[in-house]
Motif scaffolding. Structure first.
Motif, PDB file in Angstrom:
ATOM      1  N   SER A  89      10.258 -15.509   3.835  1.00 60.26           N
ATOM      2  CA  SER A  89      11.303 -14.514   4.089  1.00 60.26           C
ATOM      3  C   SER A  89      10.837 -13.111   3.711  1.00 60.26           C
ATOM      4  O   SER A  89      11.072 -12.152   4.445  1.00 60.26           O
ATOM      5  N   VAL A  90      10.157 -12.979   2.572  1.00 55.45           N
ATOM      6  CA  VAL A  90       9.652 -11.674   2.145  1.00 55.45           C
ATOM      7  C   VAL A  90       8.555 -11.208   3.100  1.00 55.45           C
ATOM      8  O   VAL A  90       8.519 -10.032   3.488  1.00 55.45           O
ATOM      9  N   GLN A  91       7.682 -12.120   3.506  1.00 49.47           N
ATOM     10  CA  GLN A  91       6.629 -11.754   4.463  1.00 49.47           C
ATOM     11  C   GLN A  91       7.232 -11.251   5.772  1.00 49.47           C
ATOM     12  O   GLN A  91       6.765 -10.253   6.337  1.00 49.47           O
ATOM     13  N   THR A  92       8.291 -11.898   6.235  1.00 52.26           N
ATOM     14  CA  THR A  92       8.965 -11.480   7.467  1.00 52.26           C
ATOM     15  C   THR A  92       9.575 -10.091   7.296  1.00 52.26           C
ATOM     16  O   THR A  92       9.439  -9.231   8.177  1.00 52.26           O
ATOM     17  N   ALA A  93      10.243  -9.857   6.170  1.00 46.85           N
ATOM     18  CA  ALA A  93      10.859  -8.547   5.912  1.00 46.85           C
ATOM     19  C   ALA A  93       9.799  -7.446   5.855  1.00 46.85           C
ATOM     20  O   ALA A  93       9.979  -6.365   6.426  1.00 46.85           O
ATOM     21  N   ILE A  94       8.690  -7.716   5.190  1.00 41.08           N
ATOM     22  CA  ILE A  94       7.616  -6.720   5.085  1.00 41.08           C
ATOM     23  C   ILE A  94       7.023  -6.434   6.463  1.00 41.08           C
ATOM     24  O   ILE A  94       6.809  -5.269   6.833  1.00 41.08           O
ATOM     25  N   CYS A  98       7.205  -2.714   8.094  1.00 43.19           N
ATOM     26  CA  CYS A  98       5.970  -1.986   8.401  1.00 43.19           C
ATOM     27  C   CYS A  98       5.782  -1.812   9.909  1.00 43.19           C
ATOM     28  O   CYS A  98       5.178  -0.835  10.354  1.00 43.19           O
ATOM     29  N   GLY A  99       6.307  -2.741  10.692  1.00 46.47           N
ATOM     30  CA  GLY A  99       6.194  -2.643  12.142  1.00 46.47           C
ATOM     31  C   GLY A  99       7.118  -1.606  12.753  1.00 46.47           C
ATOM     32  O   GLY A  99       6.873  -1.114  13.858  1.00 46.47           O
ATOM     33  N   GLU A 100       8.186  -1.250  12.057  1.00 46.76           N
ATOM     34  CA  GLU A 100       9.152  -0.269  12.575  1.00 46.76           C
ATOM     35  C   GLU A 100       8.594   1.148  12.598  1.00 46.76           C
ATOM     36  O   GLU A 100       8.933   1.939  13.467  1.00 46.76           O
ATOM     37  N   ASN A 101       7.756   1.453  11.616  1.00 47.90           N
ATOM     38  CA  ASN A 101       7.240   2.814  11.501  1.00 47.90           C
ATOM     39  C   ASN A 101       5.914   2.744  10.736  1.00 47.90           C
ATOM     40  O   ASN A 101       5.877   2.207   9.632  1.00 47.90           O
ATOM     41  N   PRO A 102       4.841   3.289  11.275  1.00 46.87           N
ATOM     42  CA  PRO A 102       3.552   3.218  10.587  1.00 46.87           C
ATOM     43  C   PRO A 102       3.550   3.923   9.230  1.00 46.87           C
ATOM     44  O   PRO A 102       2.684   3.669   8.403  1.00 46.87           O
ATOM     45  N   GLU A 103       4.523   4.792   8.994  1.00 47.41           N
ATOM     46  CA  GLU A 103       4.594   5.491   7.698  1.00 47.41           C
ATOM     47  C   GLU A 103       5.364   4.691   6.641  1.00 47.41           C
ATOM     48  O   GLU A 103       5.359   5.064   5.467  1.00 47.41           O
ATOM     49  N   ASN A 104       6.038   3.622   7.049  1.00 54.46           N
ATOM     50  CA  ASN A 104       6.748   2.787   6.070  1.00 54.46           C
ATOM     51  C   ASN A 104       5.731   2.139   5.140  1.00 54.46           C
ATOM     52  O   ASN A 104       4.671   1.709   5.574  1.00 54.46           O
ATOM     53  N   ALA A 105       6.080   2.068   3.875  1.00 55.90           N
ATOM     54  CA  ALA A 105       5.180   1.491   2.874  1.00 55.90           C
ATOM     55  C   ALA A 105       5.919   0.442   2.054  1.00 55.90           C
ATOM     56  O   ALA A 105       7.152   0.414   2.018  1.00 55.90           O
ATOM     57  N   VAL A 106       5.159  -0.403   1.398  1.00 58.04           N
ATOM     58  CA  VAL A 106       5.704  -1.442   0.530  1.00 58.04           C
ATOM     59  C   VAL A 106       5.046  -1.273  -0.839  1.00 58.04           C
ATOM     60  O   VAL A 106       3.829  -1.095  -0.936  1.00 58.04           O
ATOM     61  N   TYR A 107       5.853  -1.312  -1.885  1.00 54.27           N
ATOM     62  CA  TYR A 107       5.356  -1.194  -3.247  1.00 54.27           C
ATOM     63  C   TYR A 107       5.822  -2.404  -4.036  1.00 54.27           C
ATOM     64  O   TYR A 107       6.920  -2.902  -3.826  1.00 54.27           O
ATOM     65  N   MET A 108       4.992  -2.849  -4.958  1.00 55.17           N
ATOM     66  CA  MET A 108       5.413  -3.910  -5.872  1.00 55.17           C
ATOM     67  C   MET A 108       5.435  -3.333  -7.279  1.00 55.17           C
ATOM     68  O   MET A 108       4.487  -2.692  -7.715  1.00 55.17           O
ATOM     69  N   VAL A 109       6.534  -3.557  -7.958  1.00 56.22           N
ATOM     70  CA  VAL A 109       6.713  -3.076  -9.317  1.00 56.22           C
ATOM     71  C   VAL A 109       7.021  -4.274 -10.198  1.00 56.22           C
ATOM     72  O   VAL A 109       7.760  -5.173  -9.803  1.00 56.22           O
ATOM     73  N   THR A 110       6.452  -4.309 -11.378  1.00 56.76           N
ATOM     74  CA  THR A 110       6.794  -5.324 -12.370  1.00 56.76           C
ATOM     75  C   THR A 110       7.460  -4.620 -13.541  1.00 56.76           C
ATOM     76  O   THR A 110       6.895  -3.689 -14.107  1.00 56.76           O
ATOM     77  N   LEU A 111       8.676  -5.037 -13.858  1.00 55.87           N
ATOM     78  CA  LEU A 111       9.439  -4.467 -14.969  1.00 55.87           C
ATOM     79  C   LEU A 111       9.515  -5.518 -16.068  1.00 55.87           C
ATOM     80  O   LEU A 111       9.962  -6.639 -15.839  1.00 55.87           O
ATOM     81  N   THR A 112       9.074  -5.146 -17.241  1.00 53.49           N
ATOM     82  CA  THR A 112       8.986  -6.102 -18.336  1.00 53.49           C
ATOM     83  C   THR A 112       9.546  -5.482 -19.610  1.00 53.49           C
ATOM     84  O   THR A 112       9.980  -4.332 -19.607  1.00 53.49           O
ATOM     85  N   GLN A 113       9.549  -6.216 -20.677  1.00 47.69           N
ATOM     86  CA  GLN A 113      10.016  -5.718 -21.968  1.00 47.69           C
ATOM     87  C   GLN A 113       9.109  -6.265 -23.051  1.00 47.69           C
ATOM     88  O   GLN A 113       8.462  -7.304 -22.868  1.00 47.69           O
ATOM     89  N   SER A 114       9.069  -5.562 -24.168  1.00 46.06           N
ATOM     90  CA  SER A 114       8.262  -6.067 -25.280  1.00 46.06           C
ATOM     91  C   SER A 114       8.935  -7.329 -25.823  1.00 46.06           C
ATOM     92  O   SER A 114      10.151  -7.485 -25.751  1.00 46.06           O
ATOM     93  N   HIS A 115       8.126  -8.231 -26.331  1.00 49.73           N
ATOM     94  CA  HIS A 115       8.663  -9.490 -26.842  1.00 49.73           C
ATOM     95  C   HIS A 115       7.715 -10.067 -27.873  1.00 49.73           C
ATOM     96  O   HIS A 115       6.533  -9.705 -27.933  1.00 49.73           O
TER      97      HIS A 115
END
Length: 172
Positions: A89-94, A98-115
């Motif tokens: 599903s994520v691959q399809t969305a990406i 990206c196919g809609e506009n060559p300027e569209n970009a995808v970023y991955m962010v990891t949000l964590t906390q100290s533990h």
């Protein structure tokens, strides 16, 4: 079975499910986990028989009409199936984005906390949820997201455990 997955990996997930079912079935909370305990063990449709099927295209035999719990947290077998579906599903969305506009970009962010090893997961999850709410509603974060053209977010909670560092909940 995906082309990247081996028969040994499937067997190991099944073995882990069976061991976990045995542990949970003998616990005082067993009733709460009925779907997991029955996963892969009882017919999906009451009164019907479990079937044994064969796929000539893959050369594999497999069972049919067996219940599945769908638990991504408890069941190694259902988790793999659900994760494969979500990945597609994520691959399809990406691809669509990206196919809609060559300027569209995808970023991955990891949000964590100290533990630390002593931290309890039950305390960490609400604290992380509160921190995420504050993070995404922060004016600076909103401006940054607008400046990079954020159109939508796909998020998932992942929880790992290390013997030296304890619980590690984080978001992607």
């Amino acid at each position: 079975m995906s082309s990247l997955e081996t028969l040994e990996q499937r067997r190991e997930r099944r073995r882990l499910r069976i061991v976990a079912q045995g542990v949970i079935a003998s616990s005082p909370d067993a009733k709460r986990f009925k779907a997991f305990i029955e996963c892969g063990n009882v017919p999906y449709t009451k009164g019907n028989m479990v079937t044994l099927n064969y796929s000539p295209s893959t050369g594999e035999a497999f069972t049919g009409n067996l219940s599945s719990c769908g638990s991504t947290w408890l069941c190694p077998e259902c988790s793999a199936k659900v994760m494969a579906y979500r990945c597609k599903s994520v691959q399809t969305a990406i691809s669509k984005w990206c196919g809609e506009n060559p300027e569209n970009a995808v970023y991955m962010v990891t949000l964590t906390q100290s533990h630390a090893l002593k931290d309890k997961l039950g305390n960490m999850l609400p604290a992380q949820a509160d921190a995420l709410t504050r993070f995404w509603s922060n004016g600076s974060v909103k401006r940054l997201m607008r400046s990079i053209g954020l159109a939508f977010r796909i998020s998932t909670l992942e929880i790992t455990y290390g013997q030296n560092s304890g619980w590690h909940p984080h978001r992607h």
